[in-house]
Design a protein around this motif. Structure first.
Motif, PDB file in Angstrom:
ATOM      1  N   GLY A   1      -3.562  50.642   5.873  1.00 39.80           N
ATOM      2  CA  GLY A   1      -4.416  50.513   4.703  1.00 39.80           C
ATOM      3  C   GLY A   1      -5.843  50.115   5.018  1.00 39.80           C
ATOM      4  N   SER A   2      -6.137  49.818   6.277  1.00 39.78           N
ATOM      5  CA  SER A   2      -7.482  49.437   6.693  1.00 39.78           C
ATOM      6  C   SER A   2      -8.112  50.578   7.476  1.00 39.78           C
TER       7      SER A   2
ATOM      8  N   LYS B   1     -15.194  38.862   9.481  1.00 39.44           N
ATOM      9  CA  LYS B   1     -14.404  38.000  10.351  1.00 39.44           C
ATOM     10  C   LYS B   1     -14.549  38.390  11.818  1.00 39.44           C
ATOM     11  N   VAL B   2     -14.445  39.689  12.099  1.00 40.66           N
ATOM     12  CA  VAL B   2     -14.418  40.148  13.486  1.00 40.66           C
ATOM     13  C   VAL B   2     -15.365  41.334  13.655  1.00 40.66           C
ATOM     14  N   GLN B   3     -16.263  41.231  14.621  1.00 42.76           N
ATOM     15  CA  GLN B   3     -17.106  42.341  15.042  1.00 42.76           C
ATOM     16  C   GLN B   3     -16.945  42.497  16.549  1.00 42.76           C
ATOM     17  N   LEU B   4     -16.538  43.681  16.975  1.00 40.22           N
ATOM     18  CA  LEU B   4     -16.228  43.934  18.379  1.00 40.22           C
ATOM     19  C   LEU B   4     -17.350  44.723  19.039  1.00 40.22           C
ATOM     20  N   GLU B   5     -17.629  44.409  20.299  1.00 40.11           N
ATOM     21  CA  GLU B   5     -18.651  45.121  21.048  1.00 40.11           C
ATOM     22  C   GLU B   5     -18.058  45.997  22.149  1.00 40.11           C
ATOM     23  N   ASP B   6     -17.026  45.508  22.812  1.00 40.97           N
ATOM     24  CA  ASP B   6     -16.488  46.238  23.960  1.00 40.97           C
ATOM     25  C   ASP B   6     -15.040  46.663  23.770  1.00 40.97           C
ATOM     26  N   LYS B   7     -14.572  46.668  22.517  1.00 43.56           N
ATOM     27  CA  LYS B   7     -13.211  47.116  22.222  1.00 43.56           C
ATOM     28  C   LYS B   7     -13.216  47.980  20.967  1.00 43.56           C
ATOM     29  N   TYR B   8     -12.293  48.946  20.939  1.00 39.96           N
ATOM     30  CA  TYR B   8     -12.006  49.672  19.703  1.00 39.96           C
ATOM     31  C   TYR B   8     -10.953  48.890  18.924  1.00 39.96           C
TER      32      TYR B   8
ATOM     33  N   SER C   1     -15.293  47.342  13.726  1.00 41.43           N
ATOM     34  CA  SER C   1     -14.435  46.471  12.935  1.00 41.43           C
ATOM     35  C   SER C   1     -13.506  47.326  12.078  1.00 41.43           C
ATOM     36  N   CYS C   2     -12.856  46.692  11.133  1.00 39.01           N
ATOM     37  CA  CYS C   2     -11.962  47.352  10.190  1.00 39.01           C
ATOM     38  C   CYS C   2     -12.302  46.850   8.783  1.00 39.01           C
ATOM     39  N   THR C   3     -12.112  47.707   7.788  1.00 43.52           N
ATOM     40  CA  THR C   3     -12.318  47.243   6.428  1.00 43.52           C
ATOM     41  C   THR C   3     -11.378  46.067   6.152  1.00 43.52           C
ATOM     42  N   GLY C   4     -11.915  45.057   5.470  1.00 47.76           N
ATOM     43  CA  GLY C   4     -11.168  43.843   5.227  1.00 47.76           C
ATOM     44  C   GLY C   4     -11.350  42.796   6.303  1.00 47.76           C
TER      45      GLY C   4
ATOM     46  N   VAL D   1      -7.912  46.728  20.880  1.00 43.42           N
ATOM     47  CA  VAL D   1      -7.395  45.416  20.525  1.00 43.42           C
ATOM     48  C   VAL D   1      -6.908  45.455  19.078  1.00 43.42           C
ATOM     49  N   ASP D   2      -5.788  44.819  18.833  1.00 47.12           N
ATOM     50  CA  ASP D   2      -5.271  44.650  17.467  1.00 47.12           C
ATOM     51  C   ASP D   2      -6.200  43.677  16.747  1.00 47.12           C
ATOM     52  N   ILE D   3      -6.896  44.155  15.732  1.00 45.69           N
ATOM     53  CA  ILE D   3      -7.919  43.316  15.104  1.00 45.69           C
ATOM     54  C   ILE D   3      -7.308  42.094  14.427  1.00 45.69           C
ATOM     55  N   THR D   4      -6.042  42.174  14.044  1.00 43.67           N
ATOM     56  CA  THR D   4      -5.405  41.012  13.418  1.00 43.67           C
ATOM     57  C   THR D   4      -5.172  39.892  14.424  1.00 43.67           C
ATOM     58  N   LYS D   5      -5.258  40.214  15.727  1.00 50.99           N
ATOM     59  CA  LYS D   5      -5.056  39.212  16.771  1.00 50.99           C
ATOM     60  C   LYS D   5      -6.353  38.866  17.502  1.00 50.99           C
TER      61      LYS D   5
END
Length: 506
Positions: free
Chosen positions: A396-397, A383-390, A376-379, A205-209
């Motif tokens: 830059g993240s 905001k977002v912590q994922l359990e079943d998605k990369y 998650s991703c740095t930054g 999943v695109d973490i920005t979305k």
């Protein structure tokens, strides 16, 4: 001394490019691709339906016998552990047969049941009976485990952590779980991934979305134990990022004395002598990669790989390429190991040789009862912590794997038969239930420089994934982490004092 299985990756191995990613795992991926092509080309509608049904059988799901064994006498532990490792090996072999016989499955609707699932049940039944005998000979009692012999098949697209959902109980084809983007929808063929057993586009999943969710650990098993009250100090240990390539596919906690007991590769930092044959005495006397030489604890987790067509040193090894764990191993850019306190009160010292496993390497087929994952991703970590998605991180993240360990201990045992019941997570209010004692909570944060995968036409290009048992298809929910405490008593006492007095120590 324990068996030394550390291996250094050669630059040639890192640069080797597979002629075809689908050829990995004995050509399983290529067989899937050819199968889908033939399914599209056939003009026989009934034949198409048969082949489409076969396409949906992605993996094998077997009950986890080890998690049912909560009371195994000490005299039976070694024999039971060996038999549990045999069960894992049997599933691995059955999955490999499932992945390499796709064409036979399309030609014979009963092939999976008759040639794979049925024989697997017979092997498991014999092994489970040996487990019963081991326990009874040692004076223990065991419930009837025979119903756990039967396995099911399932499609790749099930609820992550809900592996049993949609599995056909008679071992036949699963008509309820359409392959992730596969088959007649023209999406990713087979199970995706360079090894043919994942990951797929649906695993990213695109973490920005991604929708924002709660703070780290909230909603997952691994609740953060510390807060604004109680014992607010911290103790940080610096043990490197496994720059010396200390790897093996063993797991001395769950499969002591068994080579390749994990069926996937681990990174090790801290203790440098951890393999399947290491005794507590050998671990206590080993060298450590930690700057604080009072910390000889072992910290280990499955490696992260980028599946960019390259192969690593273990491409032809058990636990590596032979079992679908392929691609270039990524060394963490950071490996942060921190111990924190309890939000309601003081902590007590961990006992020497305490073992803690958190997360579940088999969560895709076991269900998510023991899953403990934060991607998650740095930054974006707040905001977002994922359990079943990369996560797919923006430029830059960096990709982040964070794990909060169990921090309540029964006060007596350094391990338990199922490696879980001697420790527990804090309750939501921060207290330990059932008379357990609060201990320092280990929090592991791993940061990686990962080339961002791309999703194109329903397929993932250059995916990354954690190593896994092959039948768990490299699902992100299967991430896990392991710890064995070998702090010196002086250093452990310092840790406890720092945490209980609100200091920040290293």
């Amino acid at each position: 001394m324990g068996r030394n299985t550390r291996k250094r990756r050669s630059s040639m191995a890192n640069k080797a490019i597979a002629a075809s990613a689908a050829l990995a795992l004995g050509g399983g991926g290529l067989i899937w691709a050819n199968f889908y092509a033939s399914a599209h080309e056939s003009k026989n509608s009934s034949q198409n339906q048969t082949k489409a049904a076969a396409a949906q059988v992605a993996t094998i799901s077997c009950p986890d016998v080890g998690q049912k064994l909560t009371n195994v006498p000490g005299g039976a532990r070694s024999g039971v552990d060996r038999e549990l490792a045999n069960l894992d090996k049997q599933i691995t072999e059955a999955y490999a047969r499932l992945a390499s016989t796709r064409q036979a499955q399309t030609n014979d609707a009963g092939f999976v049941q008759n040639a794979i699932v049925g024989p697997l049940k017979e092997k498991r039944a014999a092994t489970i009976d040996r487990i019963r005998i081991n326990i009874q000979r040692a004076g223990g009692q065991v419930q009837d485990l025979s119903p756990l012999a039967a396995c099911t098949t399932q499609g790749a697209q099930t609820n992550a952590g809900g592996g049993q959902n949609g599995g056909q109980q008679n071992g036949g084809q699963n008509n309820g779980g359409q392959q992730n983007g596969g088959g007649q929808n023209g999406g990713q063929q087979g199970n995706g991934g360079q090894g043919g057993n994942g990951p797929t586009a649906a695993d990213f999943v695109d973490i920005t979305k991604a929708p924002r969710n709660a703070q780290l650990g909230v909603g997952a098993n691994g609740l953060a134990a510390n807060g604004n009250g109680g014992s607010r100090g911290t103790f940080t240990t610096s043990c490197g990022t496994n720059g010396n390539d200390n790897h093996n596919t063993d797991n001395v906690i769950v499969a002591p004395g068994v080579t390749n007991g994990a069926h996937h590769l681990h990174d090790y930092v801290g203790n440098q002598n951890n393999d399947a044959f290491a005794s507590d005495q050998e671990l206590a006397a080993a060298e450590t990669s930690c700057q604080n030489q009072g910390d000889k604890s072992s910290y280990f987790w499955p490696v992260l790989r980028v599946q960019d067509g390259s192969q690593d040193f273990d491409q032809n090894n058990d636990g590596g390429g032979k079992e679908g764990n392929v691609g270039k191993i990524l060394q963490p850019a950071q490996a942060q190991l921190k111990f924190v306190g309890n939000k309601r009160g003081k902590v007590v010292a961990m006992p020497t040789a305490l073992r803690i496993i958190t997360g579940d390497a088999k969560a895709f087929v076991n269900g998510n009862a023991n899953a403990n994952v934060n991607w998650s991703c740095t930054g974006f970590e707040n905001k977002v912590q994922l359990e079943d998605k990369y996560p797919i991180c923006p430029q830059g993240s960096q990709v982040v794997r964070t794990t909060n360990f169990q921090s309540c201990w029964d006060g007596k045992n350094i391990d338990s038969a199922n490696h879980r019941t001697h420790v527990a997570f804090v309750q939501a209010n921060g207290t330990c239930a059932n008379g357990f004692k609060a201990i320092p909570q280990l929090q592991v944060r791993l940061v990686y420089n990962v080339p961002a995968p791309k999703i194109q036409n329903g397929q993932v290009v250059n995916p990354y994934a954690v190593d896994s048992f092959p039948e768990n298809l490299h699902k992100p929910i299967t991430d896990h982490n392991d710890f064995i405490n070998f702090f010196s008593q002086n250093t452990m006492n310092k840790m406890v004092n720092c945490i209980n007095t609100g200091k920040r120590c290293k």
